[in-house]
Motif scaffolding. Structure first.
Motif, PDB file in Angstrom:
ATOM      1  N   ALA A 188      -5.116  -0.512  -0.829  1.00 33.24           N
ATOM      2  CA  ALA A 188      -5.556  -1.837  -1.283  1.00 33.24           C
ATOM      3  C   ALA A 188      -5.096  -2.100  -2.710  1.00 33.24           C
ATOM      4  CB  ALA A 188      -7.072  -1.946  -1.172  1.00 33.24           C
ATOM      5  N   VAL A 189      -5.202  -1.110  -3.575  1.00 39.78           N
ATOM      6  CA  VAL A 189      -4.768  -1.277  -4.969  1.00 39.78           C
ATOM      7  C   VAL A 189      -3.259  -1.466  -5.036  1.00 39.78           C
ATOM      8  CG1 VAL A 189      -4.560  -0.069  -7.185  1.00 39.78           C
ATOM      9  CG2 VAL A 189      -6.736  -0.065  -5.962  1.00 39.78           C
ATOM     10  N   ALA A 190      -2.508  -0.707  -4.241  1.00 39.87           N
ATOM     11  CA  ALA A 190      -1.043  -0.840  -4.246  1.00 39.87           C
ATOM     12  C   ALA A 190      -0.624  -2.218  -3.763  1.00 39.87           C
ATOM     13  CB  ALA A 190      -0.424   0.249  -3.372  1.00 39.87           C
ATOM     14  N   ILE A 191      -1.253  -2.728  -2.721  1.00 39.83           N
ATOM     15  CA  ILE A 191      -0.914  -4.071  -2.211  1.00 39.83           C
ATOM     16  C   ILE A 191      -1.256  -5.124  -3.254  1.00 39.83           C
ATOM     17  CG2 ILE A 191      -1.591  -5.796  -0.485  1.00 39.83           C
ATOM     18  CD1 ILE A 191      -1.840  -3.444   1.513  1.00 39.83           C
ATOM     19  N   ARG A 192      -2.423  -5.016  -3.867  1.00 37.67           N
ATOM     20  CA  ARG A 192      -2.806  -5.987  -4.897  1.00 37.67           C
ATOM     21  C   ARG A 192      -1.845  -5.948  -6.067  1.00 37.67           C
ATOM     22  NH1 ARG A 192      -7.273  -4.637  -8.857  1.00 37.67           N
ATOM     23  NH2 ARG A 192      -5.428  -3.583  -9.581  1.00 37.67           N
ATOM     24  N   ASP A 193      -1.493  -4.754  -6.525  1.00 38.77           N
ATOM     25  CA  ASP A 193      -0.568  -4.640  -7.654  1.00 38.77           C
ATOM     26  C   ASP A 193       0.806  -5.210  -7.313  1.00 38.77           C
ATOM     27  OD1 ASP A 193      -2.586  -3.496  -9.114  1.00 38.77           O
ATOM     28  OD2 ASP A 193      -1.764  -1.440  -9.034  1.00 38.77           O
ATOM     29  N   ALA A 194       1.263  -4.962  -6.091  1.00 35.40           N
ATOM     30  CA  ALA A 194       2.565  -5.493  -5.677  1.00 35.40           C
ATOM     31  C   ALA A 194       2.530  -7.009  -5.624  1.00 35.40           C
ATOM     32  CB  ALA A 194       2.953  -4.922  -4.314  1.00 35.40           C
ATOM     33  N   GLU A 195       1.458  -7.583  -5.116  1.00 37.07           N
ATOM     34  CA  GLU A 195       1.340  -9.045  -5.080  1.00 37.07           C
ATOM     35  C   GLU A 195       1.327  -9.630  -6.491  1.00 37.07           C
ATOM     36  OE1 GLU A 195      -2.123  -9.868  -2.765  1.00 37.07           O
ATOM     37  OE2 GLU A 195      -1.064  -9.631  -0.866  1.00 37.07           O
ATOM     38  N   LEU A 196       0.575  -9.013  -7.390  1.00 32.58           N
ATOM     39  CA  LEU A 196       0.533  -9.509  -8.774  1.00 32.58           C
ATOM     40  C   LEU A 196       1.899  -9.411  -9.440  1.00 32.58           C
ATOM     41  CD1 LEU A 196      -2.871  -8.007  -9.997  1.00 32.58           C
ATOM     42  CD2 LEU A 196      -2.362 -10.401  -9.473  1.00 32.58           C
ATOM     43  N   LEU A 197       2.586  -8.303  -9.236  1.00 35.22           N
ATOM     44  CA  LEU A 197       3.910  -8.123  -9.820  1.00 35.22           C
ATOM     45  C   LEU A 197       4.891  -9.157  -9.260  1.00 35.22           C
ATOM     46  CD1 LEU A 197       5.708  -6.417 -11.667  1.00 35.22           C
ATOM     47  CD2 LEU A 197       6.176  -4.947  -9.699  1.00 35.22           C
TER      48      LEU A 197
ATOM     49  N   VAL B 145     -10.347   7.278   0.071  1.00 38.23           N
ATOM     50  CA  VAL B 145      -9.426   7.241  -1.070  1.00 38.23           C
ATOM     51  C   VAL B 145      -8.082   6.649  -0.641  1.00 38.23           C
ATOM     52  CG1 VAL B 145      -8.102   8.693  -2.660  1.00 38.23           C
ATOM     53  CG2 VAL B 145     -10.535   9.100  -2.338  1.00 38.23           C
ATOM     54  N   THR B 146      -7.613   7.012   0.554  1.00 41.78           N
ATOM     55  CA  THR B 146      -6.350   6.475   1.059  1.00 41.78           C
ATOM     56  C   THR B 146      -6.434   4.960   1.233  1.00 41.78           C
ATOM     57  OG1 THR B 146      -5.845   8.545   2.183  1.00 41.78           O
ATOM     58  CG2 THR B 146      -4.690   6.579   2.957  1.00 41.78           C
ATOM     59  N   GLU B 147      -7.527   4.473   1.819  1.00 41.34           N
ATOM     60  CA  GLU B 147      -7.691   3.033   2.001  1.00 41.34           C
ATOM     61  C   GLU B 147      -7.765   2.307   0.661  1.00 41.34           C
ATOM     62  OE1 GLU B 147     -11.157   2.646   4.448  1.00 41.34           O
ATOM     63  OE2 GLU B 147     -10.172   3.525   6.199  1.00 41.34           O
ATOM     64  N   LEU B 148      -8.464   2.904  -0.289  1.00 44.91           N
ATOM     65  CA  LEU B 148      -8.559   2.302  -1.617  1.00 44.91           C
ATOM     66  C   LEU B 148      -7.201   2.275  -2.311  1.00 44.91           C
ATOM     67  CD1 LEU B 148     -10.343   1.146  -3.861  1.00 44.91           C
ATOM     68  CD2 LEU B 148     -10.756   3.490  -4.607  1.00 44.91           C
ATOM     69  N   ALA B 149      -6.446   3.357  -2.205  1.00 50.24           N
ATOM     70  CA  ALA B 149      -5.118   3.407  -2.824  1.00 50.24           C
ATOM     71  C   ALA B 149      -4.197   2.365  -2.212  1.00 50.24           C
ATOM     72  CB  ALA B 149      -4.524   4.801  -2.675  1.00 50.24           C
TER      73      ALA B 149
END
Length: 131
Positions: A103-112, A97-101
């Motif tokens: 990855a999602v945070a990095i992807r969201d930051a890149e998109l933003l 769950v930590t690794e998934l969170a």
């Protein structure tokens, strides 16, 4: 006539066996674990029907005074094994769950940051040369 407690325990063991066999967990559980659990239930039923045999095994094989003590010791060892198993599974699950969170945070930051114009648009994959 058998004592009422033996009948109640045997009905309980049979109910657990039926729930186990009819349960939907079949694909997730390894065959060795299934066989071990079924053997455990069969041994429990045998111990309920023939408690004097449990005492014989306790005294003559393990040097323990009573069959009830042998069962208690076996239960303690089994309990510790189950707790350790659950702990290791939980720790592995938390790590996933930590690794998934992350990855999602990095992807969201890149998109933003791309939406804000702070990062260049993603580069297109190079076209493969025709063969």
């Amino acid at each position: 006539m058998k004592p009422v407690i033996q009948t109640v325990l045997l009905i309980g063991i049979a109910a657990v066996m039926i729930m186990f066999v009819r349960g939907q967990h079949g694909v997730r559980m390894q065959a060795s674990k299934r066989l071990a659990f079924i053997a455990f239930l069969v041994l429990n039923a045998y111990a309920v029907v023939r408690p004097e045999d449990t005492t014989w095994v306790a005294v003559h094989v393990f040097g323990i005074g009573r069959g009830a003590d042998l069962l208690l010791y076996a239960l303690i060892v089994t309990f510790v094994f189950v707790v350790i198993n659950f702990y290791l599974r939980l720790r592995e699950s938390e790590q996933r769950v930590t690794e998934l969170a992350r990855a999602v945070a990095i992807r969201d930051a890149e998109l933003l940051n791309r939406d804000r114009g702070l990062l260049p648009p993603p580069m297109a994959a190079p076209a493969e040369p025709p063969t």
